[in-house]
Design a protein around this motif. Structure first.
Motif: not given
Length: 835
Positions: A336-348, A291-301, A203-207
């Motif tokens: 958009s700043y994504r707080l995870w490595p570029a090598s990490q693959r997400l589910e489609p 946008v600063v994205d942690s890449g996380l969400a709270r979902e029901p499990r 956020v500091e860098q974005a501002l």
């Protein structure tokens, strides 16, 4: 105001005039949520009826209703209104009603004809919430059976529209979005860096580098609070940051604070909005450029520890990450700043909730609807649905036949998990019902204690202290405030009729919780005070430092399932006298007969039980014949079918039946596999044990007769004709055919083992099942030793016989070895002496 979807609105109107269903794909920012309902409100086919729009999140439901009302120059509650849990703003004039998921389900259940409703709109369907899937399934059933004129519009930003349109047999329309280029930059964490510290750097860098407001996505309130503290410290320490506001956005915010976040910042002040995934697609935030994205969400499990679905922090899908990034490109180019490595693959795509949550609520809704054959885009898993129905029967919500009870209907009306509904309804009026409201709020919320404890009493005492203005360092003030507010809502909802109790007697919390967790009531093990036998027949143990040690009865609301015993994570003591008053029918004393594997004999006992908990065992007198037969049948289930007196002839007969069943399925022969015989053992095996006291007392002939009786007379005749036990060969003798089944239960080729002299003159391989299944020939020497295995007798005579003849003629001179086996006489004897 013009929106990207504006140009498509006439086509949407034309499509719904001609077809009752529509799939509408539109990216975030297209305007579908607010413009489609307004465009349809005067459609001729609506005939003055209401439009009901399902909006999965409370923040989005309020926001959409307010925005549409402002466009009409009205207040919410006029032409446009909303209804969410514990809150509504509608009137007789309301024509567009925005509702959250549980509200829609109740509307359809209470009025299946949906009188006064002309269209149902499912917004943000790509989020695939369980209630949304159920709502669509119910709506399709209503449309097909009761309301052919009802219009259904499914709106989505990222879902596979082609698959959805095929499922609904509906036209599919797509709208452009409003988007500018967004530059993606990955901003991975440093070694051992906490999320809030990583987000602060981003956020500091974005501002510092970019204009506009910053929107940061975090999984939940806890992470938002930590990030806000870190950013406030950074703004205090940094120069030139005085004009920046830090704001929160999540579903539990008061309406006034939500409205503030959804408006532009005053006097051009920059803003950093810390949001859950409610800001992913459902609401519009003006001025966001980063946008600063942690890449996380709270979902029901599904959490088997508690028996509930819990909100877990999980990695978002690629579709969600793309939507989040797109928030930065609404008004101009963004970053958009994504707080995870570029090598990490997400589910489609996001997985549907129906595949990964606990289904007791769904099972109760299906029982209330009375039709388990609803069409779901993704059907509920059968195993999870069966477990849910078993729980509902324990809660007295379903009868033994699976139909909903009057108790089940009352539980459904409360709009919460069936466990908690059962607890709230079981509590008598007054302080006990108010306590049940406290416990429901505590169970639903995150743990308010900072210290480890496995007792609910400590958590309630912390809540009581908060109400008195005292919060110890062991408790979270914010969590207790949320729990207190939820408990107040519950007291109003169930008519508690008074405040919570001023004190908590030792067993009262457990006595109340037992109605939510009747399957997890436990009694201390007679030989181990740290272990408990649960009502569901399983075992649980206490931690070494548990505050529940020494309690004869407990209820374990949360368990960690381990290899041997489950560990009690949360529980409370229970009074046995309360259990006897509440569930007298579950305290039983009766004669039982069981199989003693060590003695290989039956044991008769007088057993006292509470559900699956054995309270007392005494020797019984005479063994009841019916109980003995049942016990022996159950023993076979444990020992396996090999414990029965099988003869070789009976095993062959069963193999013949199973083989012919596979070769000629049109005959309809019964399934005699191990699994099928076990499943039907009550029908054919139990009667055989009438009057017996031991398994080995069963006569082999009785077993044979019982199994053979499973075939009708005509089926037995066909078995003997098509898969005979013996076959006549050219020597004039009858020889046995060996049948066998593979490990997978499929038939192996049938075998005829025969001395080759008995086949002289035969050119073709013998076959059964009207010539469709050739026999595998094991050709034997005169001494009965194998010479050749073949399924092609003609080829053997032509190619292999000369070599076999040369080798065998000298070894067995008294047996015929003709040069021409085709025309030689078949025989089972040696040549007469002197020839």
């Amino acid at each position: 105001m013009d929106f990207p979807i504006t140009a498509l609105l006439p086509e949407i109107q034309r499509s719904l005039a001609a077809h009752p269903r529509l799939v509408l794909e539109a990216p975030p920012g297209a305007g579908k949520t607010t413009q489609v309902p307004l465009a349809l409100r005067d459609a001729p086919w609506l005939a003055g009826r209401k439009i009901v729009m399902l909006e999965p999140r409370r923040v989005a439901a309020r926001s959409a209703a307010m925005f549409m009302a402002r466009q009409l120059g009205e207040e919410v509650g006029g032409t446009v209104g909303y209804r969410i849990r514990f809150e509504h703003r509608v009137s007789a004039a309301t024509r567009i009603e925005v509702v959250t998921e549980g509200i829609l389900t109740r509307m359809i259940q209470d009025d299946p004809e949906l009188a006064g409703v002309g269209a149902l709109l499912f917004d943000e369907f790509h989020e695939r919430h369980l209630a949304g899937d159920l709502g669509l399934a119910l709506a399709l059933d209503v449309q097909s059976a009761l309301r052919k004129d009802l219009r259904l519009v499914v709106m989505s930003a990222t879902l596979d529209g082609e698959r959805l349109a095929a499922f609904l047999d509906a036209p599919r329309l797509s709208s452009a979005g409003r988007s500018h280029p967004v530059a993606i930059e990955h901003f991975p964490a440093r070694r051992d860096e906490a999320l809030e510290a990583q987000l602060r750097r981003a956020v500091e860098q974005a501002l510092a580098r970019h204009p506009g407001d910053v929107l940061a996505f975090l999984p939940g309130r806890r992470e938002i609070a930590r990030a806000e503290a870190a950013l406030q410290q950074a703004l205090t320490e940094g120069a030139g940051r005085e004009g920046v506001d830090i704001l929160q956005l999540h579903g539990d915010l008061p309406v006034e604070q939500q409205a503030r976040v959804l408006q532009p910042g005053p006097d051009g002040r920059r803003r950093v909005v810390l949001a859950t995934n409610v800001a992913e697609s459902s609401v519009t935030l003006p001025g966001v450029r980063v946008v600063v994205d942690s890449g996380l969400a709270r979902e029901p499990r599904y959490d088997p520890n508690s028996g509930f679905s819990r909100l877990d922090a999980v990695t978002v899908s690629q579709a969600s990450a793309d939507q989040r990034a797109g928030r930065a490109g609404r008004v101009a180019e963004g970053w958009s700043y994504r707080l995870w490595p570029a090598s990490q693959r997400l589910e489609p795509q996001r997985r549907p909730e129906i595949a990964q949550v606990e289904l007791a609520g769904l099972a109760l809704e299906l029982a209330a609807w009375g039709d388990a054959g609803l069409r779901f885009l993704d059907p509920p898993p059968p195993g999870a649905l069966a477990a849910a129905r078993e729980l509902l029967q324990r809660l007295d919500a379903l009868g033994a036949d699976g139909t909903i009870t009057s108790m089940g209907r009352r539980m459904l009306a409360l709009g919460t998990h069936p466990r908690l509904a059962a607890m709230l309804l079981a509590a008598p009026e007054g302080e006990v019902r108010a306590l049940a409201c406290d416990l429901a709020a505590l169970v639903e919320a995150r743990d308010p204690l900072r210290t480890r404890s496995d007792g609910w009493r400590e958590r309630w005492l912390a809540l009581a202290a908060f109400r008195d203005g005292r919060v110890s360092g062991e408790a979270h003030r914010g969590a207790l405030a949320t729990i207190d507010a939820a408990a107040r809502q519950w007291r109003r909802r169930v008519g508690a009729g008074g405040p919570p109790p001023a004190s908590l007697p030792a067993h009262l919390a457990g006595d109340v919780l037992a109605h939510a967790f009747p399957d997890r009531i436990g009694r201390v093990h007679p030989r181990d005070p740290q272990r408990y036998v649960l009502a569901n027949g399983r075992m649980a143990r206490l931690a070494d430092d548990s505050g529940l040690r020494g309690e004869p009865w407990i209820v374990a609301s949360e368990l960690r399932f381990e290899h041997r015993d489950s560990l009690v994570l949360r529980g409370a003591p229970v009074d046995e006298a309360h259990l006897r008053r509440a569930w007298p029918a579950r305290f039983l004393e009766r004669d039982e007969v069981r199989w003693d594997a060590e003695r290989r004999a039956l044991v008769a006992e007088r057993v006292a039980r509470f559900d699956g908990i054995v309270l007392d065992v005494r020797p019984a007198g005479r063994v009841d014949p019916a109980l003995a037969a049942q016990a022996l049948t159950d023993a076979v289930a444990a020992l396996g079918l090999d414990a029965l007196p099988w003869s070789d002839e009976l095993r062959q007969w069963r193999a013949r039946v199973q083989s012919l069943r596979a070769w000629a399925p049109d005959l309809g022969l019964p399934d005699l596999s191990d699994a099928a015989l076990m499943a039907t053992r009550e029908d054919w095996l139990r009667p055989l044990f009438e009057g017996a006291s031991r398994i080995d007392a069963l006569p082999a002939q009785a077993l044979s007769d019982a199994l053979r009786a499973r075939l009708a007379w005509e089926q037995r005749r066909q078995l003997d004709a098509l898969a005979p036990a013996r076959i006549r060969v050219p020597s004039g003798m009858e020889r046995g055919i060996a049948y066998a089944l593979g490990h997978d239960g499929e038939p192996e080729p049938p075998v005829l083992a025969i001395k080759l002299q008995e086949l002289f003159g035969l050119g073709e391989t013998p076959a059964i099942v009207d010539g469709r299944v050739p026999l595998t020939l094991h050709l034997l020497s005169p001494a009965g030793r194998p010479l050749q295995v073949t399924r092609d007798l003609r080829s053997f005579w032509e190619r292999t016989w000369p070599e076999v003849r040369r080798e065998m003629k000298g070894r067995y001179p008294r047996h015929p070895w003709p040069e021409d086996p085709w025309n030689a006489a078949a025989t089972h004897r040696a040549k007469p002496r002197g020839t």
